[in-house]
Design a protein around this motif. Structure first.
Motif, PDB file in Angstrom:
ATOM      1  N   GLY A  83      11.382  -9.590   0.404  1.00  0.00           N
ATOM      2  CA  GLY A  83      12.626  -8.900   0.081  1.00  0.00           C
ATOM      3  C   GLY A  83      12.564  -8.193  -1.261  1.00  0.00           C
ATOM      4  O   GLY A  83      13.040  -7.063  -1.413  1.00  0.00           O
ATOM      5  N   ILE A  84      11.960  -8.853  -2.245  1.00  0.00           N
ATOM      6  CA  ILE A  84      11.841  -8.252  -3.574  1.00  0.00           C
ATOM      7  C   ILE A  84      11.009  -6.987  -3.506  1.00  0.00           C
ATOM      8  O   ILE A  84      11.388  -5.949  -4.066  1.00  0.00           O
ATOM      9  CB  ILE A  84      11.241  -9.276  -4.566  1.00  0.00           C
ATOM     10  CG1 ILE A  84      12.235 -10.425  -4.821  1.00  0.00           C
ATOM     11  CG2 ILE A  84      10.866  -8.589  -5.883  1.00  0.00           C
ATOM     12  CD1 ILE A  84      11.642 -11.588  -5.583  1.00  0.00           C
ATOM     13  N   TRP A  85       9.868  -7.055  -2.810  1.00  0.00           N
ATOM     14  CA  TRP A  85       9.010  -5.856  -2.790  1.00  0.00           C
ATOM     15  C   TRP A  85       9.508  -4.785  -1.832  1.00  0.00           C
ATOM     16  O   TRP A  85       9.135  -3.624  -1.962  1.00  0.00           O
ATOM     17  CB  TRP A  85       7.550  -6.252  -2.555  1.00  0.00           C
ATOM     18  CG  TRP A  85       6.860  -6.215  -3.881  1.00  0.00           C
ATOM     19  CD1 TRP A  85       6.167  -5.175  -4.426  1.00  0.00           C
ATOM     20  CD2 TRP A  85       6.897  -7.220  -4.903  1.00  0.00           C
ATOM     21  NE1 TRP A  85       5.766  -5.468  -5.713  1.00  0.00           N
ATOM     22  CE2 TRP A  85       6.190  -6.718  -6.023  1.00  0.00           C
ATOM     23  CE3 TRP A  85       7.442  -8.493  -4.978  1.00  0.00           C
ATOM     24  CZ2 TRP A  85       6.031  -7.449  -7.195  1.00  0.00           C
ATOM     25  CZ3 TRP A  85       7.281  -9.217  -6.148  1.00  0.00           C
ATOM     26  CH2 TRP A  85       6.579  -8.698  -7.228  1.00  0.00           C
ATOM     27  N   ARG A  86      10.409  -5.126  -0.921  1.00  0.00           N
ATOM     28  CA  ARG A  86      11.094  -4.073  -0.157  1.00  0.00           C
ATOM     29  C   ARG A  86      12.068  -3.319  -1.047  1.00  0.00           C
ATOM     30  O   ARG A  86      12.330  -2.124  -0.843  1.00  0.00           O
ATOM     31  CB  ARG A  86      11.834  -4.668   1.036  1.00  0.00           C
ATOM     32  CG  ARG A  86      10.949  -5.010   2.221  1.00  0.00           C
ATOM     33  CD  ARG A  86      11.772  -5.237   3.479  1.00  0.00           C
ATOM     34  NE  ARG A  86      12.741  -6.317   3.322  1.00  0.00           N
ATOM     35  CZ  ARG A  86      12.493  -7.589   3.639  1.00  0.00           C
ATOM     36  NH1 ARG A  86      11.298  -7.927   4.138  1.00  0.00           N
ATOM     37  NH2 ARG A  86      13.424  -8.512   3.489  1.00  0.00           N
ATOM     38  N   ALA A  87      12.617  -4.017  -2.035  1.00  0.00           N
ATOM     39  CA  ALA A  87      13.614  -3.409  -2.918  1.00  0.00           C
ATOM     40  C   ALA A  87      12.995  -2.629  -4.072  1.00  0.00           C
ATOM     41  O   ALA A  87      13.663  -1.797  -4.689  1.00  0.00           O
ATOM     42  CB  ALA A  87      14.548  -4.489  -3.460  1.00  0.00           C
ATOM     43  N   LEU A  88      11.737  -2.912  -4.397  1.00  0.00           N
ATOM     44  CA  LEU A  88      11.069  -2.235  -5.509  1.00  0.00           C
ATOM     45  C   LEU A  88      10.368  -0.970  -5.033  1.00  0.00           C
ATOM     46  O   LEU A  88      10.027  -0.850  -3.852  1.00  0.00           O
ATOM     47  CB  LEU A  88      10.036  -3.178  -6.136  1.00  0.00           C
ATOM     48  CG  LEU A  88      10.577  -4.363  -6.926  1.00  0.00           C
ATOM     49  CD1 LEU A  88       9.458  -5.362  -7.227  1.00  0.00           C
ATOM     50  CD2 LEU A  88      11.251  -3.900  -8.219  1.00  0.00           C
ATOM     51  N   PRO A  89      10.118  -0.028  -5.928  1.00  0.00           N
ATOM     52  CA  PRO A  89       9.351   1.160  -5.544  1.00  0.00           C
ATOM     53  C   PRO A  89       7.949   0.784  -5.079  1.00  0.00           C
ATOM     54  O   PRO A  89       7.280  -0.039  -5.718  1.00  0.00           O
ATOM     55  CB  PRO A  89       9.306   1.984  -6.841  1.00  0.00           C
ATOM     56  CG  PRO A  89      10.431   1.469  -7.667  1.00  0.00           C
ATOM     57  CD  PRO A  89      10.564   0.023  -7.326  1.00  0.00           C
ATOM     58  N   ARG A  90       7.506   1.376  -4.003  1.00  0.00           N
ATOM     59  CA  ARG A  90       6.192   1.026  -3.439  1.00  0.00           C
ATOM     60  C   ARG A  90       5.066   1.303  -4.450  1.00  0.00           C
ATOM     61  O   ARG A  90       4.056   0.611  -4.489  1.00  0.00           O
ATOM     62  CB  ARG A  90       5.958   1.811  -2.150  1.00  0.00           C
ATOM     63  CG  ARG A  90       4.577   1.626  -1.504  1.00  0.00           C
ATOM     64  CD  ARG A  90       4.323   0.179  -1.092  1.00  0.00           C
ATOM     65  NE  ARG A  90       2.986   0.022  -0.506  1.00  0.00           N
ATOM     66  CZ  ARG A  90       2.707   0.081   0.784  1.00  0.00           C
ATOM     67  NH1 ARG A  90       3.685   0.327   1.639  1.00  0.00           N
ATOM     68  NH2 ARG A  90       1.489  -0.086   1.220  1.00  0.00           N
ATOM     69  N   GLU A  91       5.248   2.346  -5.271  1.00  0.00           N
ATOM     70  CA  GLU A  91       4.184   2.739  -6.198  1.00  0.00           C
ATOM     71  C   GLU A  91       4.211   1.960  -7.507  1.00  0.00           C
ATOM     72  O   GLU A  91       3.362   2.171  -8.383  1.00  0.00           O
ATOM     73  CB  GLU A  91       4.284   4.233  -6.503  1.00  0.00           C
ATOM     74  CG  GLU A  91       5.458   4.638  -7.395  1.00  0.00           C
ATOM     75  CD  GLU A  91       6.789   4.789  -6.667  1.00  0.00           C
ATOM     76  OE1 GLU A  91       7.772   5.215  -7.311  1.00  0.00           O
ATOM     77  OE2 GLU A  91       6.845   4.473  -5.448  1.00  0.00           O
ATOM     78  N   LEU A  92       5.150   1.033  -7.671  1.00  0.00           N
ATOM     79  CA  LEU A  92       5.309   0.320  -8.936  1.00  0.00           C
ATOM     80  C   LEU A  92       4.103  -0.573  -9.215  1.00  0.00           C
ATOM     81  O   LEU A  92       3.727  -1.403  -8.385  1.00  0.00           O
ATOM     82  CB  LEU A  92       6.577  -0.532  -8.894  1.00  0.00           C
ATOM     83  CG  LEU A  92       7.081  -1.069 -10.244  1.00  0.00           C
ATOM     84  CD1 LEU A  92       7.642   0.070 -11.089  1.00  0.00           C
ATOM     85  CD2 LEU A  92       8.139  -2.143 -10.033  1.00  0.00           C
ATOM     86  N   PRO A  93       3.461  -0.448 -10.397  1.00  0.00           N
ATOM     87  CA  PRO A  93       2.358  -1.346 -10.730  1.00  0.00           C
ATOM     88  C   PRO A  93       2.789  -2.811 -10.678  1.00  0.00           C
ATOM     89  O   PRO A  93       3.939  -3.153 -10.965  1.00  0.00           O
ATOM     90  CB  PRO A  93       1.982  -0.918 -12.155  1.00  0.00           C
ATOM     91  CG  PRO A  93       2.400   0.519 -12.231  1.00  0.00           C
ATOM     92  CD  PRO A  93       3.668   0.590 -11.423  1.00  0.00           C
ATOM     93  N   VAL A  94       1.840  -3.666 -10.322  1.00  0.00           N
ATOM     94  CA  VAL A  94       2.118  -5.080 -10.115  1.00  0.00           C
ATOM     95  C   VAL A  94       1.262  -5.917 -11.073  1.00  0.00           C
ATOM     96  O   VAL A  94       0.028  -5.828 -11.062  1.00  0.00           O
ATOM     97  CB  VAL A  94       1.808  -5.496  -8.665  1.00  0.00           C
ATOM     98  CG1 VAL A  94       2.099  -6.992  -8.463  1.00  0.00           C
ATOM     99  CG2 VAL A  94       2.623  -4.655  -7.690  1.00  0.00           C
ATOM    100  N   GLY A  95       1.921  -6.723 -11.892  1.00  0.00           N
ATOM    101  CA  GLY A  95       1.228  -7.696 -12.720  1.00  0.00           C
ATOM    102  C   GLY A  95       1.091  -9.005 -11.946  1.00  0.00           C
ATOM    103  O   GLY A  95       2.090  -9.567 -11.492  1.00  0.00           O
TER     104      GLY A  95
END
Length: 278
Positions: free
Chosen positions: A229-241
């Motif tokens: 759910g969190i990553w559906r809500a975030l921009p797909r291109e957003l860098p991930v730590g």
């Protein structure tokens, strides 16, 4: 970025805290990360950190390993905003960040006086701007910036073009937030997010929350946090730590095995997300 491409993944310092910056960059390269995040200042007094501001040889070694591997530095940890915060103390921190090509500073808010905290955060953003650094305020349930609403309040009050809100999946869940809250964060405030997992049962004390966050995180997909759910809500291109410290399991797999497993699990979550927030 194409529809099926994945964003950059950065190996967060806390996932391999015993690795100094050149070692961490090398670890990131061997295990498939494009970026790494390094801790220049401790998260707590006496904590582990690698102050490249004061060690020219270690800085040079870090830059050399970056050049050899192609791994870049994404974020720098960490600046804490307390009642006596003075951005003038961090000039060398900013300079080193610029030399490393870092993009973001992880910022924690410790001052319980909200107006003074907002002022300090605004001064930090102003001081970091000439160095090309964004200042990403991370809400954590044991700090003065408890949840996502607190971070939004501070960042919206400052209105700096290099201000941001850092969403760590664990802190979002443990502070009582959910994926639906992400819609409240303006797109320009999102520079990266941090992924990990945790059990359904939440610690009930600040000490328990801190220990779980620093020592007992689970690989993405192993726990009960709504990562899909969190990553559906975030921009797909957003860098991930990828921030998955685990004091028991990481030594069992070894640094390379744990970093590789964490990346594979993170990619599996992110790859399932649609395009997401625009």
């Amino acid at each position: 970025m194409t529809q099926n491409a994945l964003p950059p993944f950065s190996l967060s310092q806390l996932t391999a805290l015993d690795h100094n910056p050149p070692q961490l960059v090398g670890l990131a390269a061997r295990t498939g990360y494009s970026h790494a995040g390094i801790r220049l200042l401790p998260a707590a007094p006496g904590g582990i950190a690698y102050p490249l501001m004061d060690d020219d040889a270690l800085l040079a070694e870090t830059l050399a390993v970056m050049a050899d591997t192609g791994v870049r530095i994404f974020d720098l940890e960490m600046i804490r905003l307390d009642a006596g915060f003075d951005p003038a103390r961090y000039g060398r921190f900013f300079e080193v960040g610029q030399r490393l090509g870092a993009q973001c500073i992880l910022v924690a808010g410790d001052d319980g006086e909200r107006a003074r905290l907002i002022d300090a955060y605004g001064r930090l953003c102003e001081a970091a701007r000439p160095y090309g650094l964004c200042c990403d305020l991370e809400f954590m349930p044991w700090t003065a910036v408890v949840g996502i609403g607190d971070a939004i309040e501070v960042v919206s009050a400052v209105r700096a073009d290099n201000a941001g809100v850092l969403i760590d999946a664990l802190h979002l869940d443990r502070s009582g937030g959910s994926a639906t809250d992400i819609a409240r964060v303006q797109r320009e405030w999102l520079h990266y997010a941090q992924i990990c997992d945790g059990p359904a049962e939440r610690p009930t004390t600040p000490e328990g929350l801190i220990h779980a966050a620093r020592c007992e995180r689970l690989l993405p997909g192993e726990g009960a946090i709504d990562l899909d759910g969190i990553w559906r809500a975030l921009p797909r291109e957003l860098p991930v730590g990828v921030e998955v410290p685990n004091d028991i399991r990481a030594p069992q797999l070894g640094a390379e095995g744990w970093a590789r497993a964490a990346l594979e699990a993170a990619r599996a979550i992110v790859s399932r997300a649609p395009t997401g927030k625009n």
